[in-house]
Design a protein around this motif. Structure first.
Motif, PDB file in Angstrom:
ATOM      1  N   ILE A   4       0.843  -1.203   0.000  1.00  0.00           N
ATOM      2  CA  ILE A   4       0.000   0.000   0.000  1.00  0.00           C
ATOM      3  C   ILE A   4       0.877   1.251   0.000  1.00  0.00           C
ATOM      4  CG2 ILE A   4      -1.676   1.334   1.345  1.00  0.00           C
ATOM      5  CD1 ILE A   4      -2.744  -1.436   2.345  1.00  0.00           C
ATOM      6  N   MET A   5       1.916   1.257   0.832  1.00  0.00           N
ATOM      7  CA  MET A   5       2.796   2.427   0.883  1.00  0.00           C
ATOM      8  C   MET A   5       3.448   2.684  -0.469  1.00  0.00           C
ATOM      9  SD  MET A   5       4.633   2.358   4.623  1.00  0.00           S
ATOM     10  CE  MET A   5       4.857   0.604   4.866  1.00  0.00           C
ATOM     11  N   GLN A   6       3.915   1.632  -1.117  1.00  0.00           N
ATOM     12  CA  GLN A   6       4.552   1.791  -2.418  1.00  0.00           C
ATOM     13  C   GLN A   6       3.558   2.361  -3.430  1.00  0.00           C
ATOM     14  OE1 GLN A   6       6.305  -2.041  -3.344  1.00  0.00           O
ATOM     15  NE2 GLN A   6       7.442  -2.034  -1.424  1.00  0.00           N
ATOM     16  N   ALA A   7       2.320   1.868  -3.405  1.00  0.00           N
ATOM     17  CA  ALA A   7       1.302   2.354  -4.342  1.00  0.00           C
ATOM     18  C   ALA A   7       0.927   3.805  -4.076  1.00  0.00           C
ATOM     19  CB  ALA A   7       0.060   1.464  -4.267  1.00  0.00           C
ATOM     20  N   GLU A   8       0.992   4.229  -2.813  1.00  0.00           N
ATOM     21  CA  GLU A   8       0.572   5.582  -2.428  1.00  0.00           C
ATOM     22  C   GLU A   8       1.724   6.583  -2.325  1.00  0.00           C
ATOM     23  OE1 GLU A   8      -2.532   6.608  -2.160  1.00  0.00           O
ATOM     24  OE2 GLU A   8      -3.327   4.604  -2.577  1.00  0.00           O
ATOM     25  N   GLY A   9       2.953   6.135  -2.586  1.00  0.00           N
ATOM     26  CA  GLY A   9       4.097   7.047  -2.518  1.00  0.00           C
ATOM     27  C   GLY A   9       4.473   7.425  -1.093  1.00  0.00           C
ATOM     28  N   HIS A  16      -6.925  -0.053   5.887  1.00  0.00           N
ATOM     29  CA  HIS A  16      -7.043  -0.917   4.708  1.00  0.00           C
ATOM     30  C   HIS A  16      -6.579  -2.335   5.029  1.00  0.00           C
ATOM     31  CE1 HIS A  16      -6.119  -2.630   0.755  1.00  0.00           C
ATOM     32  NE2 HIS A  16      -7.118  -1.872   0.344  1.00  0.00           N
ATOM     33  N   CYS A  17      -5.466  -2.451   5.724  1.00  0.00           N
ATOM     34  CA  CYS A  17      -4.959  -3.781   6.083  1.00  0.00           C
ATOM     35  C   CYS A  17      -5.905  -4.494   7.049  1.00  0.00           C
ATOM     36  CB  CYS A  17      -3.575  -3.670   6.714  1.00  0.00           C
ATOM     37  SG  CYS A  17      -2.267  -3.221   5.562  1.00  0.00           S
ATOM     38  N   ARG A  18      -6.359  -3.786   8.046  1.00  0.00           N
ATOM     39  CA  ARG A  18      -7.135  -4.410   9.114  1.00  0.00           C
ATOM     40  C   ARG A  18      -8.554  -4.781   8.704  1.00  0.00           C
ATOM     41  NH1 ARG A  18      -5.586  -2.087  14.934  1.00  0.00           N
ATOM     42  NH2 ARG A  18      -6.932  -3.831  15.410  1.00  0.00           N
TER      43      ARG A  18
END
Length: 188
Positions: free
Chosen positions: A42-47, A166-168
């Motif tokens: 998610i972090m990679q996708a969101e920068g 999102h993860c949870r």
């Protein structure tokens, strides 16, 4: 003796209960690793370069480390790429190691040192630019957020719920089994 609903007493009904936790499987180390990988994706996708996860439910969710939030900074840095790092006061290292489910480097600070500067230094060592984006776990106390903001004014601080929520919200089979077990126990 008073007979309750259904012609039985509370004591009689409680005596009928058996250990309902047998066979319940705790969340595994592998699943904690999968959770971190999901967060990193998610972090990679969101920068987003990294997320600071404070002591509490999110630290437990991602690392299995049970630690309660206090007046001191204790948590973990999950970078978008690379291994997680814990951050804690030096005097808590032994206790933290006793509670850790996932291994990771522990960045320790002494009482006279600034833990927020240590976090900023760790981000630099991870290759995160001083103007990069750091998500902050949404349950983090304001004094920690403010300390990070003062230590790195150019850092772009964003709400970490984009990652944590999102993860949870997506449950694994192991999580669903534990939830079902808890529901079954409640019904019994």
């Amino acid at each position: 003796m008073t007979i309750g609903v259904g012609g039985s007493t509370a004591e009689q009904e409680l005596a009928k209960l058996a250990n309902m936790t047998q066979g319940a499987e705790p969340i595994s180390r592998d699943e904690y690793s999968v959770r971190i990988a999901n967060a990193q994706s998610i972090m990679q996708a969101e920068g987003i370069a990294a997320i600071y996860v404070n002591a509490g439910t999110n630290l437990y969710y991602f690392t299995g480390t049970r630690w309660y939030a206090s007046e001191r900074m204790v948590g973990a840095i999950l970078p978008a790429q690379g291994p997680l790092k814990y951050i804690a006061p030096e005097f808590e290292i032994g206790s933290l190691k006793d509670h850790m489910q996932l291994d990771g480097e522990i960045l320790a600070w002494l009482e006279h040192e600034n833990p927020y500067q240590l976090l900023v230094y760790a981000l630099q060592k991870m290759g995160i630019a001083s103007s990069g984006t750091l998500a902050i776990d949404e349950s983090t106390a304001f004094f920690i957020f403010d300390g990070i903001r003062q230590a790195a004014p150019a850092l772009n601080l964003v709400n970490g719920s984009l990652i944590t929520a999102h993860c949870r919200m997506h449950k694994s089979a192991a999580e669903l089994a534990l939830i079902q077990r808890a529901m079954d126990m409640t019904l019994a």
